[in-house]
Design a protein around this motif. Structure first.
Motif, PDB file in Angstrom:
ATOM      1  N   ILE A 119       0.838  -1.206   0.000  1.00 19.16           N
ATOM      2  CA  ILE A 119       0.000   0.000   0.000  1.00 19.16           C
ATOM      3  C   ILE A 119       0.871   1.254   0.000  1.00 19.16           C
ATOM      4  N   THR A 171       2.851   1.739  -3.376  1.00 24.86           N
ATOM      5  CA  THR A 171       1.965   2.063  -4.502  1.00 24.86           C
ATOM      6  C   THR A 171       1.323   3.440  -4.326  1.00 24.86           C
ATOM      7  N   LEU A 172       0.708   3.662  -3.168  1.00 22.20           N
ATOM      8  CA  LEU A 172       0.062   4.948  -2.916  1.00 22.20           C
ATOM      9  C   LEU A 172       1.090   6.070  -2.866  1.00 22.20           C
ATOM     10  N   VAL A 190       1.622   7.204  -6.331  1.00 23.43           N
ATOM     11  CA  VAL A 190       0.474   8.004  -6.790  1.00 23.43           C
ATOM     12  C   VAL A 190       0.547   9.419  -6.213  1.00 23.43           C
ATOM     13  N   SER A 233      -2.863  16.735  -3.432  1.00 24.25           N
ATOM     14  CA  SER A 233      -1.856  15.714  -3.137  1.00 24.25           C
ATOM     15  C   SER A 233      -0.946  16.161  -1.996  1.00 24.25           C
ATOM     16  N   LEU A 241      -1.179   3.660   5.034  1.00 22.28           N
ATOM     17  CA  LEU A 241      -1.466   5.058   4.694  1.00 22.28           C
ATOM     18  C   LEU A 241      -0.437   6.002   5.306  1.00 22.28           C
ATOM     19  N   ALA A 278       2.797   5.662   3.439  1.00 20.56           N
ATOM     20  CA  ALA A 278       2.723   6.122   2.050  1.00 20.56           C
ATOM     21  C   ALA A 278       3.116   7.585   1.920  1.00 20.56           C
TER      22      ALA A 278
END
Length: 266
Positions: free
Chosen positions: A83, A86-87, A90, A106, A148, A151
Motif C-alpha cells: 500500500i 503504490t500509494l 500516486v 496531493s 497510509l 505512504a
C-alpha cells in the motif's frame, strides 16, 4: 599542506583517520559489551534469568504460537508495504503534477498523513469507521493505517530521489522524442530508486515495527502473542528478549534483501 574541504568530506580517509576510526570502534565495542554485561547482571539479580522462566521455550507449542504471531506480523507488514509503495507513487505523481487542482490536494494528503500519528489512524479505523457503518477486520484495522501513514513518507522519499537525478537525464529523454510519462518511468524514476534504497529500507523496517500496534485491535501479531505468553507464564524479560531477537532477524533480512536489489548488475 592543508587538504581541500571537498577532499576531507568526500575523499578516501587518510591513514590517521583510519587508525582513529579503528580505535573508536574498539572503544565503542568495549563500552557496549560492558553495558550488556551490566544489563545481564541486573536481570540475574532480579531472578529473570532463572531456568523456570525459560523452560517453556523448550516446548514446540510455544514456538508454534510465536511463529503464528510472526506470520501475522509479516502478513500485515507486507500488505502495508505494498500500500505504501503504490500509494506513495500516486501521491508523488500528484505532487509533481503541473495542474494545481491535482498538486495541492496531493500535498494536503501527504502533509495530513505525515502529521497524523499512526496510532490515531488505527483508532479511527477501530472506533470511528464502525460507528458510520464501515466495519473492517482486525487485519485491515492495523494494515490500512500503517500503509497510509507510511505512504506519505514514501512519497517524500520518492520525491527526494527524483530531484536528485541530474536535470540532463530529463533533457536527454525529451531529445529522444519520449513523452513526459516515458521520461519519468523509463529514465528518471529507475535512477531515483537507486538513490533512495536505504531510505526505503528504513521505512520498511518502520512498517514492521508499527505492526506492534496490533494490540489496539487485538490482531494476532508477534507482540500480541508475546503478551499472551507473558500473562500465562509471568516471564517478562525472557519473552521480550526472544521477541526482540525475532524482530532483529526480520529487519536484518529486509536489509540484506535491499542490498541485493540495490546492487548494480552488469
Amino acid at each position: 599542506m592543508s587538504r581541500p574541504v571537498e577532499d576531507i568530506l568526500f575523499g578516501a580517509p587518510s591513514p590517521q583517520a583510519k587508525l582513529t576510526t579503528r580505535v573508536m570502534s574498539v572503544i565503542l565495542a568495549i563500552v557496549l559489551l560492558l553495558l550488556a554485561g551490566g544489563v545481564a547482571l541486573q536481570f540475574h539479580s532480579a531472578g529473570q534469568l532463572e531456568a523456570s522462566f525459560w523452560e517453556f521455550f523448550a516446548w514446540s507449542t510455544t514456538w508454534a504460537f510465536l511463529a503464528k504471531g510472526l506470520l501475522g506480523t509479516l502478513a500485515s507488514a507486507a500488505m502495508a508495504a505494498v500500500i505504501a509503495l503504490t500509494l506513495g507513487l500516486v501521491l508523488l505523481l500528484g505532487r509533481l503534477a503541473r495542474s494545481r487542482l491535482v498538486r495541492w490536494p496531493s500535498i494536503a494528503v501527504i502533509e495530513f498523513l505525515r502529521g497524523t500519528p499512526t496510532l490515531l489512524l488505527i483508532y479511527v479505523c477501530f472506533l470511528v469507521l464502525p460507528s458510520v457503518g464501515l466495519k473492517l477486520s482486525t487485519y485491515w484495522m492495523l494494515t490500512l493505517p500503517v500503509g497510509l501513514s507510511t505512504a506519505a513518507v514514501v512519497a517524500e522519499v520518492y520525491r527526494a530521489g527524483v530531484l536528485a537525478v541530474p536535470r540532463g537525464q530529463t533533457d536527454a529523454g525529451r531529445s529522444l522524442g519520449l513523452t513526459e510519462a516515458q521520461v519519468f518511468f523509463f529514465v528518471v524514476f529507475p535512477q531515483a530508486l537507486r538513490y533512495i534504497v536505504p531510505a526505503l529500507v528504513a521505512q520498511l523496517v518502520i512498517v514492521v515495527k508499527d505492526t506492534t500496534f496490533g494490540y489496539v485491535v487485538t490482531y494476532g501479531e508477534l507482540m500480541q502473542n508475546a503478551k499472551v505468553l507473558i500473562a500465562n507464564y509471568n516471564s517478562l524479560v525472557p519473552v521480550y528478549l526472544v521477541v526482540a531477537a525475532l524482530y532483529c532477524l526480520v529487519n536484518y533480512a529486509i536489509s540484506r534483501a535491499s542490498k541485493c536489489l540495490g546492487r548494480p548488475k552488469y
